[in-house]
Design a protein around this motif. Sequence first.
Motif, PDB file in Angstrom:
ATOM      1  N   PHE A 435     -83.999  19.471-111.274  1.00  0.00           N
ATOM      2  CA  PHE A 435     -83.770  18.965-109.924  1.00  0.00           C
ATOM      3  C   PHE A 435     -82.600  17.990-109.910  1.00  0.00           C
ATOM      4  CE2 PHE A 435     -84.455  15.883-106.521  1.00  0.00           C
ATOM      5  CZ  PHE A 435     -84.664  16.707-105.427  1.00  0.00           C
ATOM      6  N   TRP A 436     -82.544  17.078-110.885  1.00  0.00           N
ATOM      7  CA  TRP A 436     -81.471  16.083-110.903  1.00  0.00           C
ATOM      8  C   TRP A 436     -80.146  16.675-111.373  1.00  0.00           C
ATOM      9  CZ3 TRP A 436     -81.826  12.194-107.972  1.00  0.00           C
ATOM     10  CH2 TRP A 436     -83.055  11.608-107.695  1.00  0.00           C
ATOM     11  N   VAL A 437     -80.201  17.720-112.185  1.00  0.00           N
ATOM     12  CA  VAL A 437     -78.963  18.429-112.530  1.00  0.00           C
ATOM     13  C   VAL A 437     -78.359  19.070-111.278  1.00  0.00           C
ATOM     14  CG1 VAL A 437     -78.038  20.449-113.739  1.00  0.00           C
ATOM     15  CG2 VAL A 437     -79.494  18.845-114.957  1.00  0.00           C
ATOM     16  N   LEU A 438     -79.203  19.693-110.468  1.00  0.00           N
ATOM     17  CA  LEU A 438     -78.726  20.289-109.220  1.00  0.00           C
ATOM     18  C   LEU A 438     -78.194  19.213-108.279  1.00  0.00           C
ATOM     19  CD1 LEU A 438     -81.489  22.980-108.534  1.00  0.00           C
ATOM     20  CD2 LEU A 438     -79.155  23.355-109.352  1.00  0.00           C
ATOM     21  N   CYS A 439     -78.867  18.070-108.249  1.00  0.00           N
ATOM     22  CA  CYS A 439     -78.399  16.956-107.422  1.00  0.00           C
ATOM     23  C   CYS A 439     -77.005  16.506-107.865  1.00  0.00           C
ATOM     24  CB  CYS A 439     -79.389  15.802-107.507  1.00  0.00           C
ATOM     25  SG  CYS A 439     -78.909  14.335-106.552  1.00  0.00           S
ATOM     26  N   PHE A 440     -76.819  16.373-109.177  1.00  0.00           N
ATOM     27  CA  PHE A 440     -75.513  15.953-109.715  1.00  0.00           C
ATOM     28  C   PHE A 440     -74.431  16.979-109.385  1.00  0.00           C
ATOM     29  CE2 PHE A 440     -72.427  16.268-113.205  1.00  0.00           C
ATOM     30  CZ  PHE A 440     -71.849  15.010-113.117  1.00  0.00           C
ATOM     31  N   MET A 441     -74.737  18.263-109.566  1.00  0.00           N
ATOM     32  CA  MET A 441     -73.755  19.299-109.273  1.00  0.00           C
ATOM     33  C   MET A 441     -73.439  19.339-107.779  1.00  0.00           C
ATOM     34  SD  MET A 441     -72.935  20.556-112.163  1.00  0.00           S
ATOM     35  CE  MET A 441     -72.066  22.055-111.727  1.00  0.00           C
ATOM     36  N   GLY A 442     -74.461  19.129-106.954  1.00  0.00           N
ATOM     37  CA  GLY A 442     -74.227  19.071-105.517  1.00  0.00           C
ATOM     38  C   GLY A 442     -73.301  17.927-105.146  1.00  0.00           C
ATOM     39  N   GLY A 443     -73.511  16.766-105.783  1.00  0.00           N
ATOM     40  CA  GLY A 443     -72.631  15.623-105.547  1.00  0.00           C
ATOM     41  C   GLY A 443     -71.199  15.933-105.944  1.00  0.00           C
ATOM     42  N   CYS A 444     -71.026  16.591-107.085  1.00  0.00           N
ATOM     43  CA  CYS A 444     -69.672  16.963-107.529  1.00  0.00           C
ATOM     44  C   CYS A 444     -69.037  17.949-106.548  1.00  0.00           C
ATOM     45  CB  CYS A 444     -69.740  17.594-108.918  1.00  0.00           C
ATOM     46  SG  CYS A 444     -70.196  16.445-110.233  1.00  0.00           S
ATOM     47  N   GLY A 445     -69.822  18.905-106.062  1.00  0.00           N
ATOM     48  CA  GLY A 445     -69.297  19.885-105.116  1.00  0.00           C
ATOM     49  C   GLY A 445     -68.861  19.241-103.817  1.00  0.00           C
ATOM     50  N   TYR A 446     -69.667  18.294-103.338  1.00  0.00           N
ATOM     51  CA  TYR A 446     -69.307  17.615-102.089  1.00  0.00           C
ATOM     52  C   TYR A 446     -68.050  16.773-102.269  1.00  0.00           C
ATOM     53  CZ  TYR A 446     -69.543  14.733 -97.915  1.00  0.00           C
ATOM     54  OH  TYR A 446     -69.237  14.091 -96.732  1.00  0.00           O
ATOM     55  N   LEU A 447     -67.967  16.051-103.378  1.00  0.00           N
ATOM     56  CA  LEU A 447     -66.794  15.206-103.623  1.00  0.00           C
ATOM     57  C   LEU A 447     -65.529  16.048-103.769  1.00  0.00           C
ATOM     58  CD1 LEU A 447     -68.258  12.536-106.078  1.00  0.00           C
ATOM     59  CD2 LEU A 447     -67.591  12.209-103.686  1.00  0.00           C
ATOM     60  N   GLU A 448     -65.666  17.229-104.353  1.00  0.00           N
ATOM     61  CA  GLU A 448     -64.498  18.109-104.467  1.00  0.00           C
ATOM     62  C   GLU A 448     -63.940  18.428-103.079  1.00  0.00           C
ATOM     63  OE1 GLU A 448     -63.301  22.195-106.781  1.00  0.00           O
ATOM     64  OE2 GLU A 448     -65.184  22.157-105.686  1.00  0.00           O
ATOM     65  N   SER A 449     -64.829  18.732-102.131  1.00  0.00           N
ATOM     66  CA  SER A 449     -64.386  19.007-100.757  1.00  0.00           C
ATOM     67  C   SER A 449     -63.862  17.741-100.094  1.00  0.00           C
ATOM     68  CB  SER A 449     -65.546  19.580 -99.935  1.00  0.00           C
ATOM     69  OG  SER A 449     -65.895  20.865-100.369  1.00  0.00           O
ATOM     70  N   PHE A 450     -64.555  16.630-100.290  1.00  0.00           N
ATOM     71  CA  PHE A 450     -64.178  15.387 -99.612  1.00  0.00           C
ATOM     72  C   PHE A 450     -62.786  14.923-100.046  1.00  0.00           C
ATOM     73  CE2 PHE A 450     -64.075  10.716 -99.513  1.00  0.00           C
ATOM     74  CZ  PHE A 450     -64.265  10.518 -98.149  1.00  0.00           C
ATOM     75  N   PHE A 451     -62.503  15.016-101.342  1.00  0.00           N
ATOM     76  CA  PHE A 451     -61.208  14.541-101.847  1.00  0.00           C
ATOM     77  C   PHE A 451     -60.044  15.402-101.371  1.00  0.00           C
ATOM     78  CE2 PHE A 451     -63.604  12.438-105.506  1.00  0.00           C
ATOM     79  CZ  PHE A 451     -63.529  11.187-104.887  1.00  0.00           C
ATOM     80  N   LYS A 452     -60.329  16.609-100.897  1.00  0.00           N
ATOM     81  CA  LYS A 452     -59.272  17.445-100.325  1.00  0.00           C
ATOM     82  C   LYS A 452     -58.929  17.026 -98.898  1.00  0.00           C
ATOM     83  CE  LYS A 452     -60.197  21.428-103.260  1.00  0.00           C
ATOM     84  NZ  LYS A 452     -60.763  22.774-103.405  1.00  0.00           N
ATOM     85  N   LEU A 453     -59.747  16.163 -98.329  1.00  0.00           N
ATOM     86  CA  LEU A 453     -59.503  15.687 -96.977  1.00  0.00           C
ATOM     87  C   LEU A 453     -58.700  14.397 -96.930  1.00  0.00           C
ATOM     88  CD1 LEU A 453     -62.964  16.253 -95.268  1.00  0.00           C
ATOM     89  CD2 LEU A 453     -60.841  17.447 -94.751  1.00  0.00           C
ATOM     90  N   ILE A 454     -58.773  13.611 -98.003  1.00  0.00           N
ATOM     91  CA  ILE A 454     -58.170  12.270 -97.956  1.00  0.00           C
ATOM     92  C   ILE A 454     -56.895  12.217 -98.785  1.00  0.00           C
ATOM     93  CG2 ILE A 454     -60.375  11.131 -97.509  1.00  0.00           C
ATOM     94  CD1 ILE A 454     -60.554  10.415-100.420  1.00  0.00           C
TER      95      ILE A 454
END
Length: 454
Positions: A435-454
């Motif tokens: 569960f926490w591995v998926l949480c970590f990967m989800g966080g990385c996936g979101y940050l990848e998208s977020f950093f493309k915006l800023i």
Amino acid sequence: MNSFKQKLQHIMDWEYFPILVFTFLILIFHLFVRPSGDDIIYGTVFYKEPVLTFIQDAYFNWSSRIIIMPVAAFFAGNSFWLFAIANILVYFLLATMISKLFVYENKLQANWVIVFLLVCVPFVTMMTTAGWVVTNIHYLWPLTFSLVALYPIKKIYFNEVFRGYEYLLYLVATVFGMNMEIVAAILVTLYSVFVVYFATKKKFSLYLLIVLLVLLGNIVFVFICPGNGVREMQEIIANYPEYATFGIIQKLAVSATSFVFSIDQNFLLLITTGLAWFFSWQTYKKWPFRLIGISPFIFCIMVNTVRVIVLSPKFNHLFSLVTGNTIHEWITFSGITNGYLGFFHYLGLVLMTFFVIALMLMTVLLFKDSNKLGIAILAVGASVMSRVVMGFSPTVYVSGARTFLFQYIAMVIFGLIMYQEFNPLMRAENQQRLFWVLCFMGGCGYLESFFKLI
């Protein structure tokens, strides 16, 4: 103070709280994106011509999407924040409908898994390809409403009662969703399958039959719409003249190579194929079965590696320092996406064929003793076919990343089904780690998208 903490805890324990978190994360995207590309063009439409004239012009000269296009023009021509509110609600609906369709127990944890997988979908790079407003309305909205359109099938399957107004809501969602060609094909296929299935079970539904007839009529409408033919010829002339000479094998080769060279860097396919690898190795000890389980994951690693080799300027520079030549003397993105087909296209077709076979075998092996085998095959099959059909469009490369949305959501559903099926079979401590591995990967996936915006 204790009362406040109890209320907060009560909210956090609500089964749809994860989806509220997902909605908030999507809201953050909307603070940074602004109209661009086709948004600007669509935004001026109704200043130039009446709605009915626009629809008529679209039908005869551009597309059968005579419902989606005026909706896109309306939102593009008004305040961005009016669209943002509507769009955020659609993202909320997307996650909610995945939950309602595919989550049966332990809903709080399963909804968190939905969020972890969804935030790995590269929405930013996909939905800005033709403008944030227009791309979301043309792709995300029909897909989301198609999930709403499928919900009656589940209700009939479980003998749930329909309220009167539900029929109208589901029908409106169906009509909007089917106005997008890929969604129309998915809906007519699934409704046909389940109408036949319910008929064999002597569970007749007049509603499903009526909707199926509407969907079949829409397929006819798509094929006879003159605008679709006009647009295809214009796109061939403008973007891919050689496409006019292609047969089925060549189009399949184009579909295969577009997967490799048009897909975004993202964590989603690695997570879902990684979960399949993990669960198949938990289930089977024999190496032939384990090799089938790991094969799709290895393929996804290879795809990401090829993209780095071909598209990364830094890698090209390093290659030049070491060899004295450039990698682009051997293979280039423009060489792949333009002109006649060559060795790399057919190599891609061969590799993709092996990948699809391994993916389907892996799915059957994982779920062969499960009552979710049919759903798992449908999810993987929808994922594969959403890419296959792109080879039959001359805009396969021009459309780029946004056309992967259907595959991504199908893989989100597949990952969710796997998690619910096999996670309970593990020890409690391993369940928590996963569960926490998926949480970590989800966080990385979101940050990848977020950093493309800023």
